[in-house]
Design an enzyme around this catalytic site. Sequence first.
Site, PDB file in Angstrom:
ATOM      1  CD  GLN A   1      -0.928  -0.885   3.630  1.00 13.21           C
ATOM      2  OE1 GLN A   1      -2.147  -0.902   3.601  1.00 13.21           O
ATOM      3  NE2 GLN A   1      -0.235  -1.470   4.601  1.00 13.21           N
TER       4      GLN A   1
ATOM      5  CG  ASP B   1      -3.367 -12.331   4.741  1.00  8.45           C
ATOM      6  OD1 ASP B   1      -4.133 -11.897   5.631  1.00  8.45           O
ATOM      7  OD2 ASP B   1      -3.725 -12.510   3.566  1.00  8.45           O
TER       8      ASP B   1
ATOM      9  CG  ASP C   1      -5.914  -1.710  14.976  1.00  9.36           C
ATOM     10  OD1 ASP C   1      -6.686  -0.982  14.334  1.00  9.36           O
ATOM     11  OD2 ASP C   1      -4.911  -1.279  15.565  1.00  9.36           O
TER      12      ASP C   1
HETATM   13  N1  SAM Z   1      -6.962   1.758  13.626  1.00 14.39           N
HETATM   14  C1  SAM Z   1      -6.863   1.862  12.184  1.00 14.39           C
HETATM   15  C2  SAM Z   1      -8.233   1.872  11.540  1.00 14.39           C
HETATM   16  O1  SAM Z   1      -9.187   1.360  12.137  1.00 14.39           O
HETATM   17  O2  SAM Z   1      -8.343   2.378  10.423  1.00 14.39           O
HETATM   18  C3  SAM Z   1      -6.039   0.739  11.639  1.00 14.39           C
HETATM   19  C4  SAM Z   1      -4.612   0.999  11.880  1.00 14.39           C
HETATM   20  S1  SAM Z   1      -3.478  -0.266  11.541  1.00 14.39           S
HETATM   21  C5  SAM Z   1      -2.204   0.710  10.856  1.00 14.39           C
HETATM   22  C6  SAM Z   1      -4.142  -1.192  10.176  1.00 14.39           C
HETATM   23  C7  SAM Z   1      -3.153  -2.233   9.671  1.00 14.39           C
HETATM   24  O3  SAM Z   1      -3.832  -3.392   9.246  1.00 14.39           O
HETATM   25  C8  SAM Z   1      -2.326  -1.775   8.472  1.00 14.39           C
HETATM   26  O4  SAM Z   1      -1.015  -1.548   8.871  1.00 14.39           O
HETATM   27  C9  SAM Z   1      -2.454  -2.928   7.472  1.00 14.39           C
HETATM   28  O5  SAM Z   1      -1.237  -3.219   6.825  1.00 14.39           O
HETATM   29  C10 SAM Z   1      -2.939  -4.049   8.367  1.00 14.39           C
HETATM   30  N2  SAM Z   1      -3.664  -5.114   7.659  1.00 14.39           N
HETATM   31  C11 SAM Z   1      -4.637  -4.979   6.731  1.00 14.39           C
HETATM   32  N3  SAM Z   1      -5.051  -6.186   6.300  1.00 14.39           N
HETATM   33  C12 SAM Z   1      -4.306  -7.109   6.986  1.00 14.39           C
HETATM   34  C13 SAM Z   1      -4.238  -8.532   6.946  1.00 14.39           C
HETATM   35  N4  SAM Z   1      -5.024  -9.246   6.132  1.00 14.39           N
HETATM   36  N5  SAM Z   1      -3.371  -9.147   7.783  1.00 14.39           N
HETATM   37  C14 SAM Z   1      -2.561  -8.427   8.624  1.00 14.39           C
HETATM   38  N6  SAM Z   1      -2.556  -7.085   8.660  1.00 14.39           N
HETATM   39  C15 SAM Z   1      -3.424  -6.425   7.859  1.00 14.39           C
END
Ligand code: SAM
Length: 285
Positions: A34, A140, A158
């Site tokens: 991303q 993932d 999250d």
């Molecule tokens: N609190 C924030 C919100 O609700 O918008 C989210 C913050 S946190 C930075 C979100 C994280 O989820 C991102 O860093 C992203 O890379 C991660 N993420 C998204 N999909 C994911 C997946 N399938 N497995 C692990 N991490 C994931």
Amino acid sequence: MNVDNWMIEESFRNTYSMGFKVKAFLHTEQSKYQKIEVVETESVGKLLLLDGKTMVSEKDEFVYHEVVSHIPYMVSRSCKNVLIIGGGDGGVVREFVKHADIQRIDLVEIDERVIEVSKTYFPECTSGLSDKRVRVLPEDGFAFIKRAKKEYDIIVVDSTDPVDFASGLFTDEFYQDVYNALTDEGIMMNQTENPFLDEWGIKNIYSNMRKVFPVVSSFTAPMLIYPGVYWTFGFSSKKFRPTDLDPAKLQTMTGIQRSLKWYNVDWHKGCFSISNFHKTMIGQE
Ligand code: SAM
């Protein structure tokens, strides 16, 4: 979206927006997963964006991170192992490490670059990552959770919005895997969008959680950087209701909550009394 030094945050279905006046563009990169940006704003301090969507700001991050961690901790009777899926900014980990009886905190974040960028620009969020009990697992979460069986007392999802590699994290298949990964008294926490702006999405998320968990509840907490500010969160549990606090934890929490900015036990007890509008949206009787 960036318009003449305004960072514009659109709602999930692109029907509503809010803006943050930008003072400086601090960082931009395209990771494997991303676009990662950090901007300095007039209103919310430093702001992290992923693919143009607001994630974390200095001004309001404490709200989100405190509620998704201390609520399930206070309900859980034996909280030894915690899993956070996503959460690369480290804010949820920072809150869990405040509890001495937790033995292991696994952070499964797909994009290691989010963690590194957060360490540089949001050190107050990532401070807990160096705690010995924390394992950072770059993977993932959708695949990771399938291998875990009755391992975690609390799982916090999250993640980013339900698109691309995060879309699986809002399905009933994923919630079933989370259920299987939880101990018999386990609790799952997640953020569940703004019901004014995404009625279909919120109904779908809660209906999926109810297919799997016997106890599904919801509460709101304001998130200044998310569209519409009125933000809902989900509490799904195998056994305990969200206001069924563990009496054994009350005394220690009284000490800890003095240094918290949002969470306290009185707020916790009241936040699950929700409006008719909110009940209708989540399909609660
Ligand atoms: N609190 C924030 C919100 O609700 O918008 C989210 C913050 S946190 C930075 C979100 C994280 O989820 C991102 O860093 C992203 O890379 C991660 N993420 C998204 N999909 C994911 C997946 N399938 N497995 C692990 N991490 C994931």
